[in-house]
Design an enzyme around this catalytic site. Structure first.
Site, PDB file in Angstrom:
ATOM      1  N   CYS A  24       1.352  -5.909   0.506  1.00 46.78           N
ATOM      2  CA  CYS A  24       2.845  -5.531   0.719  1.00 46.78           C
ATOM      3  C   CYS A  24       3.455  -6.541   1.464  1.00 46.78           C
ATOM      4  O   CYS A  24       2.806  -7.165   2.349  1.00 46.78           O
ATOM      5  CB  CYS A  24       2.882  -4.276   1.503  1.00 46.78           C
ATOM      6  N   GLN A  98       0.082  -4.552  -9.744  1.00 41.48           N
ATOM      7  CA  GLN A  98      -0.594  -3.228  -9.115  1.00 41.48           C
ATOM      8  C   GLN A  98       0.749  -2.298  -9.229  1.00 41.48           C
ATOM      9  O   GLN A  98       1.513  -2.767  -8.867  1.00 41.48           O
ATOM     10  CB  GLN A  98      -1.299  -3.291  -7.784  1.00 41.48           C
ATOM     11  N   TYR A 181      -2.134   7.198  -1.138  1.00 45.05           N
ATOM     12  CA  TYR A 181      -1.047   7.628  -1.905  1.00 45.05           C
ATOM     13  C   TYR A 181      -1.046   8.522  -2.872  1.00 45.05           C
ATOM     14  O   TYR A 181      -2.297   9.191  -3.099  1.00 45.05           O
ATOM     15  CB  TYR A 181      -1.044   6.145  -2.534  1.00 45.05           C
ATOM     16  N   ARG A 229      -7.664   1.025  -8.576  1.00 39.27           N
ATOM     17  CA  ARG A 229      -8.451   0.962  -7.153  1.00 39.27           C
ATOM     18  C   ARG A 229      -8.337   2.337  -6.810  1.00 39.27           C
ATOM     19  O   ARG A 229      -7.534   3.267  -7.083  1.00 39.27           O
ATOM     20  CB  ARG A 229      -7.565   0.219  -6.452  1.00 39.27           C
TER      21      ARG A 229
END
Length: 355
Positions: A24, A98, A181, A229
């Site tokens: 990030c 991603q 997430y 992932r």
């Protein structure tokens, strides 16, 4: 086979097995990439990495971790991303993206601004979504529970983001189903208390992951790689949680859906996880998934030297090595690492006099 041997996955040929892990940057406005992303990602390509990943790009606005996250939820995002992928390819590296949805971790400030939940008056948003209305901590607001229409919208968002990723020139997609997430929240019984077809037994908790993969593969060409992932464990033993055994089973299943490689990470779901990070502490996950699920893997987690990364490849523990913080410290790690291993690699002609 070593760190600097090439690897071919579908129609993509990476010149080495070093991957710039998604990191990030908290540098976007309204999801748009900008000069920061061009220089940040481009310099790692100049520095010799085989595959260069963007940070997690949000598939819809409410799926951002913060208001400053990169996004790919609208067609207008494509043009700036295309500028970046073109530069990365021109340096001989593979541009990769991603795709992510933050779930209940959304609408927070960046870490350098305190990492706290934001109100709508602070550029936050009310539509923070999760499988169940369970807050991350008692003092945090509870997310909204996704209904069936909301789940369908999430799946469509991943599909549309994949279509835009292709238009932007990316050659690899990775789906971010880890670190607490949204999709990880569905996988774990800690955060998924649903009683419908998306909750309860393993088959139901993993349904959203499989449906998102299927939706992405509908628009992502068969000849281009698709990575996922996963967090391999929640590191929680005081209650039912997502386990390594379940992760291996899901990895075995999704091979048939067109997944080519598993990026093996761990944790990130709850603040009370029990883990002590150490150098290479997640590599054994990659080795076990590779052996038991019979699928290619990427190792990630506090890997900091070329010799360590080379050992992972030479001993067959993983097919790729993802590095994050080390690439922040040294954008030219791949070039310097080759020298430390006695490997000869091509340098940018502009830099050859420093070789």
């Amino acid at each position: 086979m070593n760190l600097y041997s090439n690897i071919i996955i579908k129609d993509v040929n990476s010149k080495n097995r070093l991957v710039v892990s998604p990191m990030c940057q908290y540098s976007s406005r309204d999801g748009f990439a900008n000069d920061w992303h061009l220089v940040h990602l481009g310099s790692r390509a100049v520095g010799g990495a085989g595959i260069v990943f963007t940070e997690g790009a949000a598939v819809n606005p409410e799926g951002r971790i913060s208001p400053s996250d990169l996004g790919i939820w609208k067609d207008e995002h494509v043009e700036e991303l295309k500028r970046i992928t073109s530069f990365i390819e021109n340096q001989g590296s593979v541009p990769a993206i991603q795709l992510a949805h933050a779930g209940r971790k959304a609408s927070t400030s960046p870490p350098f601004e305190g990492r706290r939940s934001l109100t709508d008056k602070e550029a936050g948003w009310k539509d923070v979504m999760a499988p169940s209305p369970i807050p991350i901590a008692p003092d945090q607001p509870a997310p909204k529970e996704l209904d069936k229409k909301g789940i369908e919208r999430v799946i469509k968002s991943f599909r549309d983001a994949a279509r835009r990723s292709l238009a932007a020139g990316f050659r690899i997609i990775e789906l971010h189903f880890a670190h607490g997430y949204l999709v990880h929240e569905f996988l774990s019984p800690i955060t998924n208390k649903r009683t419908d077809q998306y909750g309860g037994p393993f088959e139901n908790r993993t349904r959203l992951a499989r449906e998102c993969i299927t939706a992405v593969r509908e628009v992502w060409p068969e000849n281009l790689p698709l990575f996922v992932r996963f967090s391999m464990t929640d590191y929680v033993d005081r209650e039912p949680s997502w386990t390594f055994e379940e992760a291996i089973e899901l990895c075995s299943q999704i091979k048939e859906l067109g997944v080519d490689l598993i990026d093996c990470s761990s944790g990130g779901l709850v603040p009370y996880q029990k883990v002590t990070p150490a150098s290479g502490y997640q590599t054994h996950f990659a080795a076990e998934v590779r052996r038991k699920a019979k699928i290619a893997t990427g190792a990630v987690g506090m890997i900091t030297s070329a010799r360590q990364a080379d050992h992972i490849i030479v001993t067959g523990q993983a097919d790729l090595v993802y590095m994050a913080r080390e690439f922040l410290r040294n954008p030219y790690f791949a070039l310097n690492g080759a020298s430390s291993l006695g490997q000869s690699v091509e340098w940018p002609k502009q830099y050859e006099r420093a070789k």
